[in-house]
Structure formats: structure tokens, C-alpha cells
Design an enzyme around this catalytic site. Structure first.
Site, PDB file in Angstrom:
ATOM      1  N   HIS A 120       0.881  -1.183   0.000  1.00  0.00           N
ATOM      2  CA  HIS A 120       0.000   0.000   0.000  1.00  0.00           C
ATOM      3  C   HIS A 120       0.914   1.228   0.000  1.00  0.00           C
ATOM      4  O   HIS A 120       2.029   1.171   0.539  1.00  0.00           O
ATOM      5  CB  HIS A 120      -0.828  -0.055   1.285  1.00  0.00           C
ATOM      6  N   ASP A 197       3.292  -4.360   8.044  1.00  0.00           N
ATOM      7  CA  ASP A 197       2.093  -3.545   7.881  1.00  0.00           C
ATOM      8  C   ASP A 197       0.907  -4.490   8.074  1.00  0.00           C
ATOM      9  O   ASP A 197       0.595  -5.304   7.209  1.00  0.00           O
ATOM     10  CB  ASP A 197       2.091  -2.931   6.469  1.00  0.00           C
ATOM     11  N   GLN A 200      -4.347  -5.006   7.080  1.00  0.00           N
ATOM     12  CA  GLN A 200      -5.299  -6.048   6.701  1.00  0.00           C
ATOM     13  C   GLN A 200      -5.060  -7.324   7.508  1.00  0.00           C
ATOM     14  O   GLN A 200      -5.994  -8.069   7.788  1.00  0.00           O
ATOM     15  CB  GLN A 200      -5.184  -6.368   5.201  1.00  0.00           C
ATOM     16  N   LYS A 223     -10.232  -0.893  10.743  1.00  0.00           N
ATOM     17  CA  LYS A 223     -10.367  -2.096   9.896  1.00  0.00           C
ATOM     18  C   LYS A 223     -10.834  -3.290  10.721  1.00  0.00           C
ATOM     19  O   LYS A 223     -11.058  -4.367  10.189  1.00  0.00           O
ATOM     20  CB  LYS A 223      -9.035  -2.438   9.227  1.00  0.00           C
ATOM     21  N   CYS A 361      -4.732   2.514  -3.658  1.00  0.00           N
ATOM     22  CA  CYS A 361      -3.483   3.019  -3.053  1.00  0.00           C
ATOM     23  C   CYS A 361      -2.338   2.028  -3.246  1.00  0.00           C
ATOM     24  O   CYS A 361      -1.529   1.797  -2.322  1.00  0.00           O
ATOM     25  CB  CYS A 361      -3.647   3.319  -1.557  1.00  0.00           C
TER      26      CYS A 361
HETATM   27  N1  PLP Z   1      -1.656  -0.754   4.580  1.00  0.00           N
HETATM   28  C1  PLP Z   1      -2.612  -1.508   4.027  1.00  0.00           C
HETATM   29  C2  PLP Z   1      -2.274  -2.889   3.540  1.00  0.00           C
HETATM   30  C3  PLP Z   1      -3.913  -1.009   3.921  1.00  0.00           C
HETATM   31  O1  PLP Z   1      -4.866  -1.759   3.381  1.00  0.00           O
HETATM   32  C4  PLP Z   1      -4.185   0.299   4.408  1.00  0.00           C
HETATM   33  C5  PLP Z   1      -5.521   0.877   4.246  1.00  0.00           C
HETATM   34  O2  PLP Z   1      -6.293   0.476   3.411  1.00  0.00           O
HETATM   35  C6  PLP Z   1      -3.155   1.023   4.995  1.00  0.00           C
HETATM   36  C7  PLP Z   1      -1.902   0.486   5.053  1.00  0.00           C
HETATM   37  C8  PLP Z   1      -3.381   2.393   5.553  1.00  0.00           C
HETATM   38  O3  PLP Z   1      -4.252   2.329   6.644  1.00  0.00           O
HETATM   39  P1  PLP Z   1      -4.794   3.675   7.300  1.00  0.00           P
HETATM   40  O4  PLP Z   1      -5.333   4.504   6.176  1.00  0.00           O
HETATM   41  O5  PLP Z   1      -5.856   3.202   8.247  1.00  0.00           O
HETATM   42  O6  PLP Z   1      -3.656   4.329   7.984  1.00  0.00           O
END
Ligand code: PLP
Length: 403
Positions: A120, A197, A200, A223, A361
Site C-alpha cells: 500500500h 504492515d 489487513q 479495519k 493506493c
Molecule cells: N496498509 C494496508 C495494507 C492497507 O490496506 C491500508 C488501508 O487500506 C493502509 C496500510 C493504511 O491504513 P490507514 O489509512 O488506516 O492508515
């Protein structure tokens, strides 16, 4: 069971365009059960006060509730210590905190940071900023056609200049559940720390940070049925101690004078300013909600919906799945013939079905597949097989309209 659980989610009890809402955008954010809404409401009605610095009754109660939430999160991911749980705004802020800390202390010119093709933007851009600042470099692990990490490529990327690996636990686009335990072992064999990270992964797997032995694990409350604006950075004490504060301000200091400031102990060193106390309490309530259902039951439900969706969707010849890893979370990305994903999403919306479309993203991942975007359906505990049947019917209709 699912229908009963769905009743606990007020937002799901509505119609859109005269059709009952079918919410399949759970990888973007999950809906909130009444227990979470009540916990946040109760905090603001009965406890609201600033934490850690008051001697009065409300402040003491708010502080206790906030620190209790921290301990619940510690247990939830089996962290060794509560002070290794830092509250942040979410995954993005957690990663920025670590990347910034590395840029300011550890990374030097020509050093290397390893990320993967399926990251992401939240796990790319903070590292890009960090390496640009230090004259270091990003190294990228490739993936195969079905959306799995190329482990040989991963092993070959290490050098004596590698300072950290930052990789996603579960891809928000492909649904791939990465073999992070193995990846952590490999990083450690090279004496390199690794950040996961878990945006998910926290929903799609049972996370045990001690069993994984990861050095950092980041996730967002929203999430996993909690409010937006609250998240977590788990970090091993030895690394959190080493990293400098991310932001300056109240709460994070021990003493301040114009000549010198000394910093508070962990985790407060990283929690500058008034924290999101209501959010932390909401996150604790969301964890209670998940534990009441049972982690195994949540995962079994996700798996059953994923298998059902993938099988049913194969009825439509024009569907091309993007991401068919052997280990997959309840995320299905696809293309419908030559239709633009946004057109598919917009038509599904008119039928009451909420899906995500676009690059999610993850533009480098889109480039890997030479596509501009996908349609993504992602499932949570309140979704049902009947809803998937409706999605498939709606996709057949959409296909007729667009072709
Ligand atoms: N990393 C992954 C794999 C994600 O799916 C997301 C959000 O969709 C993020 C990072 C970023 O999360 P946040 O916008 O809650 O900080």
C-alpha cells in the site's frame, strides 16, 4: 448467526436507492457494532477528561480506561509489554513514525530498505521520504503472476547495507497472506529488523507478535470494527528505545527547559499531545466484540465467504481475478471484461452494493499487472452468502449492460 450479528450494526440497517445496503468495502473500513458505538458514547457522556495529568476523579477514570485499553491490545496481539503498544492515528502514522525514526538515526547514505511490489502507498511513501533524506535506496521484492512474494528474490535482496524490511502481512488488493513468519526469520538471519504492515493482517489472521517475532507491527482500529483515528504501533522495546520521538509536545516529555528537554518513558515518548482516548476505548470494545465471536469463528466465516465468492463468480466468463494466491484473505479483486472498474462500481452502487474500485493506493502493484485499477469486494463478519449471490446477479446484469 451472521444475520443476528448484522443486527448489531446500525449503519447496515438502511436502504440505498431503495435497495437494502450490501456493504462489501470492508478492506477500506469496517462498520461499527453497537457495543463500540456505546463504548465511545459512554466515554464522552461519563468519563471525558484529559489523561495522565489530572488529579481529579474524571481524569483518573479516563486515564485508567485509556491504559486498560492499551493492556487489552497488548493481550490481543500477545505483546510482551504494555509499554510496547504505542497509540497512533492508524497504520499510516505508525509506519511514518518508524520510517522517520530510522531516517533520523539509523539510515545512512547508500543504505537499503526492502519493501515489496504489493505494498500500500502507506508502506512505500514514508520509506521513500526516509531514503531520500539520507541518500539511501529502496529495494523491491517482486511477486509472481498469482500474487505471491518471490521468496528467492527476497533472499537475494539482502546486503550488508540493508537496514530494515517493511512488508505487508496481507495485500489489500490481492488478498495474499504473505509468509511473514518465514520472512521475519530470513530478515533476522541477516540481523535486519522487520516491520509488518498489519492493516489487513490484523483482521485476516490471528496475530501473535511474540510467535511471529516481528520487530514492529502496525494496524488501524477502523479495519477491525473500531472507530477511525485510532491505531497501534507495536515495537520491540529495544527498537522503540533506540528511535527518537516522532513529534514534540505535551505528554512526551519528562522535563523541559530552554536549554534541554528530556523525554518521557515508553510508550509516552511517542504520544505527543492529547491522545484519542475515546478511540482507544472504542478499539478495546471492538476487540471485545471480536473475542466474543471468537477469532477462529471470524476467520472461518471469512474463508467460507471467500471460497463461495470465488466459486460463484466463476459463473461469469468475463471475470478475470487479480490475485489468486494459495493463502488468501477475504478480498476479491477482479476485472469484468473490458469494462472500466469505476463503471462497474457505479452500476453496482445503483443496485445497493458497495464495492471499491481504482488502484486501491497500490499503484506500483497496478503497474505490475499493467492495469489501471480493479473492482474489489471484501468481506466481514456481517456479510452473508445471500449477499454474494446478489453480487453475482448484479455483476451478470452489469456485464449485460456494459458489453
Ligand atoms: N496498509 C494496508 C495494507 C492497507 O490496506 C491500508 C488501508 O487500506 C493502509 C496500510 C493504511 O491504513 P490507514 O489509512 O488506516 O492508515
Amino acid at each position: 448467526m451472521t444475520e443476528k450479528i448484522k443486527e448489531e450494526f446500525p449503519v447496515l440497517q438502511q436502504d440505498v436507492y431503495g435497495k437494502p445496503l450490501i456493504y462489501l468495502d470492508n478492506a477500506a473500513t469496517t462498520q461499527k457494532p453497537i457495543s463500540v458505538l456505546n463504548a465511545v458514547d459512554n466515554y464522552y457522556r461519563c468519563l471525558n477528561s484529559n489523561v495522565h495529568r489530572g488529579v481529579h476523579r474524571l481524569s483518573i477514570l479516563a486515564t485508567e480506561a485509556y491504559e486498560h485499553a492499551r493492556m487489552s491490545i497488548q493481550q490481543f496481539i500477545n505483546a510482551p509489554n504494555a509499554h510496547e503498544i504505542v497509540f497512533t492515528r492508524g497504520t499510516t502514522e505508525s509506519i511514518n513514525l518508524v520510517a522517520n525514526g530510522f531516517a533520523n538515526t539509523i539510515l545512512k547514505q547508500n543504505d537499503e530498505v526492502i519493501v515489496s511490489t504489493m505494498e500500500h502507498h502507506s508502506n512505500i511513501v514514508p520509506w521513500q521520504l526516509a531514503v531520500e533524506k539520507c541518500g539511501a535506496k529502496l529495494k523491491v521484492i517482486s511477486i509472481n503472476e498469482i500474487g505471491e512474494i518471490d521468496m528467492e528474490c527476497y533472499q537475494n535482496l539482502f546486503s550488508e547495507k540493508t537496514k530494515i524490511v517493511a512488508v505487508t502481512h496481507v495485500s489489500n488488493v490481492l488478498g495474499t497472506i504473505n509468509p511473514i513468519k518465514k520472512m521475519i526469520e530470513i530478515a533476522h538471519a541477516h540481523q535486519v529488523p522487520i516491520l509488518i504492515d498489519g492493516a489487513q493482517g490484523i483482521k485476516s489472521t490471528k496475530v501473535d507478535v511474540q510467535d511471529l517475532d516481528c520487530d514492529f507491527y502496525c494496524f488501524s482500529g477502523h479495519k477491525i470494527y473500531a472507530p477511525m483515528g485510532i491505531g497501534v504501533l507495536y515495537g520491540k522495546e529495544k527498537y522503540l528505545e533506540q528511535l527518537p520521538p516522532y513529534q514534540g509536545g505535551g505528554e512526551m516529555i519528562q522535563n523541559v527547559s530552554f536549554e534541554k528537554t528530556t523525554f518521557n518513558s515508553l510508550p509516552f515518548k511517542f504520544e505527543a499531545g492529547t491522545p484519542n482516548v475515546g478511540g482507544a476505548i472504542g478499539l478495546e470494545a471492538a476487540i471485545d466484540f471480536m473475542l466474543k465471536i471468537g477469532r477462529e469463528n471470524l476467520l472461518t466465516h471469512d474463508k467460507a465467504l471467500l471460497d463461495y465468492a470465488q466459486t460463484k463468480m466463476q459463473e461469469i466468463d468475463e471475470i478475470r481475478f487479480i490475485g489468486q494466491a494459495r493463502e488468501k484473505a477475504a478480498v476479491v479483486s477482479f476485472l469484468l471484461g473490458t469494462a472500466h472498474p469505476a463503471d462497474v462500481g457505479t452500476l453496482l452502487d445503483t443496485m445497493g452494493i458497495a464495492v471499491r474500485t481504482g488502484h486501491h493506493c497500490a499503484e506500483p502493484l497496478m503497474n505490475r499487472y499493467q492495469i489501471s485499477g480493479t473492482v474489489r469486494a471484501s468481506f466481514a463478519i456481517y456479510n452473508t452468502k445471500t449477499e454474494i449471490d446478489k453480487l453475482v446477479e448484479a455483476l451478470k446484469k452489469t456485464n449485460r449492460i456494459l458489453s
